[in-house]
Design a protein around this motif. Structure first.
Motif, PDB file in Angstrom:
ATOM      1  N   UNK A 360       0.856  -1.196   0.000  1.00  0.00           N
ATOM      2  CA  UNK A 360       0.000   0.000   0.000  1.00  0.00           C
ATOM      3  C   UNK A 360       0.883   1.235   0.000  1.00  0.00           C
ATOM      4  N   UNK A 361       0.603   2.166  -0.910  1.00  0.00           N
ATOM      5  CA  UNK A 361       1.410   3.383  -1.035  1.00  0.00           C
ATOM      6  C   UNK A 361       0.609   4.595  -0.600  1.00  0.00           C
ATOM      7  N   UNK A 362       1.248   5.428   0.238  1.00  0.00           N
ATOM      8  CA  UNK A 362       0.607   6.614   0.800  1.00  0.00           C
ATOM      9  C   UNK A 362       1.396   7.868   0.465  1.00  0.00           C
ATOM     10  N   UNK A 363       0.681   8.985   0.420  1.00  0.00           N
ATOM     11  CA  UNK A 363       1.308  10.303   0.354  1.00  0.00           C
ATOM     12  C   UNK A 363       0.919  11.067   1.614  1.00  0.00           C
ATOM     13  N   UNK A 364       1.896  11.744   2.211  1.00  0.00           N
ATOM     14  CA  UNK A 364       1.652  12.515   3.433  1.00  0.00           C
ATOM     15  C   UNK A 364       2.091  13.963   3.192  1.00  0.00           C
ATOM     16  N   UNK A 365       1.191  14.882   3.449  1.00  0.00           N
ATOM     17  CA  UNK A 365       1.510  16.306   3.295  1.00  0.00           C
ATOM     18  C   UNK A 365       2.448  16.728   4.422  1.00  0.00           C
ATOM     19  N   UNK A 366       3.671  17.185   4.093  1.00  0.00           N
ATOM     20  CA  UNK A 366       4.617  17.540   5.162  1.00  0.00           C
ATOM     21  C   UNK A 366       4.199  18.781   5.943  1.00  0.00           C
ATOM     22  N   UNK A 367       3.248  19.552   5.384  1.00  0.00           N
ATOM     23  CA  UNK A 367       2.827  20.777   6.062  1.00  0.00           C
ATOM     24  C   UNK A 367       1.851  20.504   7.199  1.00  0.00           C
ATOM     25  N   UNK A 368       0.883  19.610   6.954  1.00  0.00           N
ATOM     26  CA  UNK A 368      -0.153  19.407   7.970  1.00  0.00           C
ATOM     27  C   UNK A 368      -0.419  17.934   8.308  1.00  0.00           C
ATOM     28  N   UNK A 369       0.342  17.013   7.686  1.00  0.00           N
ATOM     29  CA  UNK A 369       0.187  15.600   8.008  1.00  0.00           C
ATOM     30  C   UNK A 369      -0.978  14.914   7.324  1.00  0.00           C
ATOM     31  N   UNK A 370      -1.682  15.609   6.423  1.00  0.00           N
ATOM     32  CA  UNK A 370      -2.802  14.988   5.714  1.00  0.00           C
ATOM     33  C   UNK A 370      -2.316  13.759   4.940  1.00  0.00           C
ATOM     34  N   UNK A 371      -3.099  12.685   4.983  1.00  0.00           N
ATOM     35  CA  UNK A 371      -2.714  11.421   4.342  1.00  0.00           C
ATOM     36  C   UNK A 371      -3.669  11.106   3.197  1.00  0.00           C
ATOM     37  N   UNK A 372      -3.113  10.680   2.085  1.00  0.00           N
ATOM     38  CA  UNK A 372      -3.918  10.161   0.977  1.00  0.00           C
ATOM     39  C   UNK A 372      -3.296   8.851   0.505  1.00  0.00           C
ATOM     40  N   UNK A 373      -4.147   7.918   0.124  1.00  0.00           N
ATOM     41  CA  UNK A 373      -3.637   6.654  -0.405  1.00  0.00           C
ATOM     42  C   UNK A 373      -3.484   6.793  -1.915  1.00  0.00           C
ATOM     43  N   UNK A 374      -2.372   6.326  -2.436  1.00  0.00           N
ATOM     44  CA  UNK A 374      -2.090   6.439  -3.875  1.00  0.00           C
ATOM     45  C   UNK A 374      -2.556   5.192  -4.617  1.00  0.00           C
TER      46      UNK A 374
END
Length: 1180
Positions: A360-374
């Motif tokens: 499972x691959x995720x992206x995490x926004x370094x500014x606010x920690x928001x997570x989205x699955x790719x």
């Protein structure tokens, strides 16, 4: 503790131990499973931890094992209703799907065979361990198309298919078989992943909806099946850049990042064409977000474990296969890690992967920690191989056992022999993987990294800290770097604009641009703003630059024992220290050893030292405690091939594995040393002992001194160990280390390094050939531009030019004039007395021959196989199709080839394998092109074709056996035909031409076997993705050099019912000999032209030989690239065209039979037996 690791800046303080264990929040499920294994029961508090109100809704629903509230568990335990299982392999090595799937497939075959199942394998790749005939009950080396696989299913009638071990190829094939009704027709069950789960994960629309169902965000996006729909989605998202991700493709094929409308439409067209269901996801860019992967496993009882977390150093926008990655994740807080963990568990359950591994691959926004699955891969993946090697947890083996009913707690951990597979791996070290690229082989392609994978291999290293593992990984790449920094770095000469561009735009060398920027004084914050690489990593890199500055300010004599330890703990090699202190590598080594500064070897144990490791799988670190515990048995050290690259791939790993298998069965303990995480050689159970280390002279000598083996094998791993052979021999001669077994001195087994060098050194080799009266093409050795021009004038153009000591035809070209020769010398190589260039007459229209031979220490030589290239001489042997036995070569020429090969093997005192290449001219003259007294890339193919494991035999003769001992005393000429075809990666490199030449470009190979050549060739072409059409229109365009063959080619295709279209020059020639042809305009002449016919589907096959002029570089290249884009077979040689016409003729009149590899040799044995009986009867 959390997952961030800290290291001190001062050399005087010891860096904190880089370690990671799952935090307490990951333990309840694990502890319960472990207790269940032991027959105990965990406490009630663990069962109800954490409180339901503190958990996400999907977690409350899914933790059935802990609270017993969900649906009843499925029955677990080995299934007895299954008897025969078909495993789908991955096919040829291609970018995005490499030898990691041989590793996973081999593990699966062994695991299921050990469980007593009859295992059937389908795979088209002969260079794999999994296609060895003794690994499975039935092995089909055959094209992997739905139609042909259905024939195998009809013949074998398997109970189940396991599709999760063969990458995207196997998944797509399983989907196709299910949708065609094949599985239902024959009552075959999909195990490991059901059809619904595969579709849900791979279909972009279904996956997006599934994530919405469980409340996990995905990037704003839309699904399109046409270009018009793509444009509409782009308007809705409203801003560039946009990411295009095709469905059901491997390695991001067809995808990319579009920064403007023109790029967007181009990539969308490519993506729709690449997708098996013509579907692409158009997605808002998350460039600059941090990217993570989690490897997850689930069983039929709904138990889920996280095997490993992986973090990309490169931010989003670079395919994870092209990014430098680190395990475990370094910059996540514990809370962030737990969230990704929870999401992964929810995703694998929602998608419906009942049992096995997923990524499972995720992206995490370094500014606010928001997570989205790719995305999610419902199968064993490239990262699964990395995670397996990183943790010691064999994901593919476990997944195979889970697929036949076992639950995680019912499977033992092979490393500890004390814990079950449900015990999540913990590691107290850091693992770094760095990809290797080959842009230099594809002129015209830009070395820019995007979401479409372009790397051809990778190296992995382990260390106690990130810095140590990173530096070891850099030197493991074998790209001329001894580590990060402390060396000649081209980026140091760049101006600020070049450096900033290289930091901003992802490229293969960006990490070295970071070094140069730091050396020039750029601050961490500014580098972060340009590259978006996390500041934690940049701070680690800045420390390494500071250590370098520390070393530059000192002489070697100034360094204390503490200094040495602190520097070595940060991964600096002896060569780096030598560069910084202006001394030699040997001086550094001697100084280090005099102070007692030697590496300690740590064991990979899957449990951060909570349990003792039963398996000696080791890495080095400058730590106090060494865990290697070397034995005093008779043993041999096998040096592997390092990271895959074009010219040195899986074929050499195959030889290393076979060497280990053969010697293990005998009286030797085998020790493997390699740095490639994708391969079978670095599996923990391939050899008795495994050292996952860089293949440098420093690291090899460290292991020789520790293990003191009886022998060292350097001839299996390609050029990597061969380059080390002479330095190792010098060390052995000077130090004379005694074997640990007490049976003499350590020595290199097989052909001596001096004799290997004699074959590599042109002047020495020429002298040997003159003595043996072996003919070679006229040529010379140039040590300057003037030399080169004089030699070319003497022998006449065209000439073949190449640097000495190369593998894979690196920088090899055919040049036709002084002007082209000067250009080559100025752009392709640097010519000087230290780096001479070889210049030889190019033999036009000659047939090239490959021959593998085996020799023992008694001077006996046996021919393994003689292969006839289908493409003419001048095309690199690795890129040419070839057949065994030969098809058109006169016996007199073969006799000459055999005689010369045997004479040369005896002169070089070859012990082991030798490969020679010959050319035969139209007049029947034979010339030796080159000889390599080592394993070659053809060994696996020849071994499969003749039914004899040549690499195993080679290992045994090096250990002292004779060929008579092995009962291999004469050349085997099989009754069947075997054809090898190369697989080329041109679609990954936009802008490069598809022409074949003397520089190797193929990434892999396939094999076709049949009793008739045309069908064997057809099988190979279908397997390579170049299925010949059975009807339609063929486009012919031949240059002046090949026009004499034009009439024969045209008549062959006309006789098969094809129409012919050609541009003016070729059409005029055909009209002169009364061959019907339709004229079409060249691209620059107007419309409609040949390109329009390609785009409109009016051409089914293209035969184009390049003229090489300026117009061909534009029009010809564009037309050839169009054929590639529209999946039209493009043939660029005369021999290839004629072989294709033969194949089409056979396919038109007969269907392809599926024959298992074992059957060819059963037939051979039966024929030999019948002959013996007949002879016996006659004598009576």
């Amino acid at each position: 503790m959390g997952h961030c690791m800290n290291e001190t800046l001062s050399l005087k303080q010891r860096p904190l131990l880089a370690q990671w264990k799952p935090s307490y929040s990951s333990r309840p499920n694990q502890l319960f499973l472990y207790c269940k294994k032991l027959g105990a029961s965990p406490s009630r508090s663990l069962r109800s931890w954490p409180p339901a109100k503190a958990r996400p809704s999907f977690l409350v629903r899914s933790e059935s094992l802990l609270n017993g509230q969900a649906a009843p568990e499925k029955k677990t335990g080995k299934r007895t209703d299954l008897k025969k299982i078909l495993i789908l392999g991955a096919g040829p090595i291609v970018i995005g799907q490499a030898c990691e799937f041989d590793y996973s497939g081999t593990q699966a075959c062994k695991a299921l065979k050990d469980e007593g199942y009859e295992v059937i394998l389908i795979n088209s790749n002969p260079a794999t361990i999994m296609t060895d005939p003794d690994l499975c009950s039935r092995t089909y080396i055959t094209p992997m198309t739905p139609e042909l696989v259905e024939k195998v299913i009809e013949q074998e009638r398997p109970d189940a298919i396991l599709p999760t071990m063969g990458g995207q190829t196997a998944l797509n094939l399983a989907v196709a078989l299910a949708e065609r009704g094949v599985l239902g027709k024959y009552g075959v069950e999909l195990i490991g992943a059901k059809l619904e789960a595969i579709k849900k994960a791979e279909d972009r629309e279904l996956f997006k909806q599934a994530m919405k169902n469980i409340g996990i965000k995905t990037p704003p996006s839309g699904i399109a099946n046409t270009l018009e729909e793509c444009v509409e989605i782009a308007k809705e998202i409203g801003e560039f850049p946009l990411i295009i991700r095709p469905a059901f493709t491997l390695g991001g094929t067809g995808g990319g990042i579009a920064y403007n409308k023109e790029e967007f439409e181009t990539i969308c067209k490519a993506g729709l064409a690449a997708s098996t269901n013509s579907q692409v996801l158009v997605e808002k860019s998350l460039l600059g977000w941090k990217e993570y992967e989690l490897e997850v496993m689930r069983d039929l009882a709904d138990n889920v474990v996280i095997i490993c977390s992986i973090e990309n150093i490169d931010p989003m926008g670079v395919h994870t296969g092209d990014s430098i990655t680190v395990a475990p994740a370094q910059t996540l807080t514990d809370k962030e890690y737990q969230r990704l963990r929870d999401y992964s568990i929810a995703i694998i359950r929602e998608i419906g992967v009942e049992c096995g591994g997923s990524n499972v691959q995720f992206a995490v926004n370094p500014q606010d920690g928001e997570v989205m699955v790719i995305e999610m891969n419902p199968r064993v993946s490239r990262s699964s191989a990395l995670a397996s090697k990183a943790t010691g947890f064999p994901i593919a083996k476990m997944a195979a056992k889970l697929s036949v009913g076992y639950s995680l707690d019912q499977i033992d951990n092979d490393i500890t022999r004390k814990t079950p597979a449900s015990f999540e791996p913990s590691i107290d070290y850091v693992v770094t993987k760095i990809p290797r690229f080959a842009f230099e082989k594809f002129p015209g392609s830009e070395p820019i990294l995007t979401t479409q994978m372009k790397s051809v291999g990778e190296a992995m290293a382990m260390g106690r800290t990130f810095q140590e593992s990173f530096q070891k990984a850099v030197r493991s790449l074998e790209c001329g770097f001894s580590g990060w920094g402390c060396g000649e770095i081209k980026e140091l000469d760049w101006d600020w604009d070049q450096l900033k561009y290289s930091l901003r735009v992802p490229n293969p060398d960006r990490i070295h641009a970071v070094y140069a920027a730091m050396k020039k004084g750029m601050k961490v914050d500014e580098i972060h703003e340009l590259s978006l690489i996390d500041k934690w990593f940049l701070t680690q890199f800045k420390e390494l630059v500071d250590v370098e500055q520390f070393l530059l300010a000192r002489n070697l004599s100034d360094l204390t024992k503490d200094d040495f330890y602190e520097v070595k703990k940060r991964g600096f090699s002896d060569k780096q220290i030598a560069f910084a202190t202006k001394s030699s590598e040997n001086d550094v080594r001697l100084k280090r050893l005099s102070m007692g500064v030697i590496p300690a070897y740590k064991r990979v144990d899957t449990c951060a030292a909570e349990f003792e490791a039963d398996t000696p799988y080791m890495y080095s670190s400058y730590d106090s405690e060494c865990e290697s515990a070397p034995t005093q048995k008779k043993k041999v050290l096998i040096l592997g091939g390092g990271p895959n690259r074009i010219g040195q791939g899986i074929e050499f790993d195959y030889c290393c594995c076979h060497g280990s298998f053969a010697l293990r069965e005998g009286e030797y303990e085998t020790i493997m040393m390699n740095s490639n995480p994708e391969t079978v050689s670095t599996d923990y159970d391939t050899s008795d002992r495994l050292y996952f280390e860089p293949l440098t002279i420093e690291d090899v000598l460290n292991i020789i001194e520790l293990e003191r083996p009886d022998g060292i094998i350097v001839q299996f791993g390609g050029q990597t160990p061969l380059k080390l052979a002479l330095p190792i021999q010098r060390y052995l001669d000077e130090n004379k280390p005694r074997c640990a077994s007490g049976s003499g001195y350590v020595h290199i087994w097989g052909t001596t390094p001096d004799n290997i060098d004699a074959a590599e050194d042109r002047e020495k080799f020429n002298a040997i050939l003159n003595e043996l009266k072996i003919e070679q093409p006229k040529g010379g050795i140039a040590k300057s531009e003037a030399d080169a021009l004089a030699i070319a004038k003497n022998i006449g153009y065209p000439v073949v030019v190449r640097p000495s000591y190369v593998l894979g035809g690196r920088a090899m070209e055919i040049v036709y004039s002084d002007e082209k020769l000067v250009t080559y010398l100025e752009t392709a190589v640097e010519v000087d007395p230290e780096r001479p260039v070889l210049i030889d007459r190019y033999l036009s229209d000659a047939i090239e021959i490959d021959i593998d031979a085996l020799a023992d220490s008694d001077g006996n030589v046996v021919i393994g196989g003689i292969m006839e290239h289908i493409e003419q001489a001048g095309v690199h042997s690795g890129d040419s199709a070839c057949s065994l036995p030969t098809k058109t070569i006169p016996e007199s020429c073969k006799d000459t080839i055999r005689s010369w090969t045997i004479k040369l093997a005896k002169k070089l005192n070859v012990c082991g394998l030798m490969n020679c290449q010959f050319a035969i001219t139209i007049s029947g003259d034979v010339y030796l092109l080159e000889a390599n007294p080592r394993a070659s890339r053809t060994v696996p193919f020849v071994s499969k074709a003749i039914g004899h494991p040549l690499a195993k035999y080679a290992a045994l003769v090096m250990s002292g056996k004779s060929l008579y001992d092995l009962n291999f005393t004469e050349e085997v000429i099989p009754a069947h035909m075997s054809v090898k075809e190369a697989v080329l990666p041109f679609e990954k490199f936009q802008g490069c031409d598809v022409l074949l030449g003397p520089e190797m470009r193929s990434t892999g190979e396939v094999m076709g076997i049949d009793y008739e050549f045309p069908i064997a060739f057809a099988k190979a072409e279908i397997a390579a993705g170049q299925a010949p059409p059975l009807s339609g229109t063929v486009f012919l365009s031949l240059n002046d050099l090949t026009k004499p063959h034009l009439e024969r080619i045209a008549k062959a295709f006309l006789g098969l019912g094809f129409k012919i279209v050609s541009t003016s020059g070729t059409a005029h020639f055909l009209e002169l000999v009364n061959i019907p042809v339709e004229r079409v305009l060249k691209l620059h002449e107007g419309r409609p032209n040949a390109g329009d016919m390609v785009a409109n589907g009016q051409i089914q096959l293209m035969v184009i030989t390049s003229s090489g002029d300026a117009l061909d570089q534009i029009d010809g290249r564009k037309l050839r690239r169009m054929g590639l884009a529209y999946k039209i077979p493009v043939i660029t040689t005369v021999a290839g065209a004629l072989a294709t016409s033969e194949a089409i003729k056979s396919l038109q009149s007969s269907s392809i039979r599926m024959i298992a590899l074992q059957d060819f040799f059963d037939d051979q044995k039966k024929a030999a037996s019948d002959k013996t009986l007949q002879s016996s009867s006659t004598s009576l």
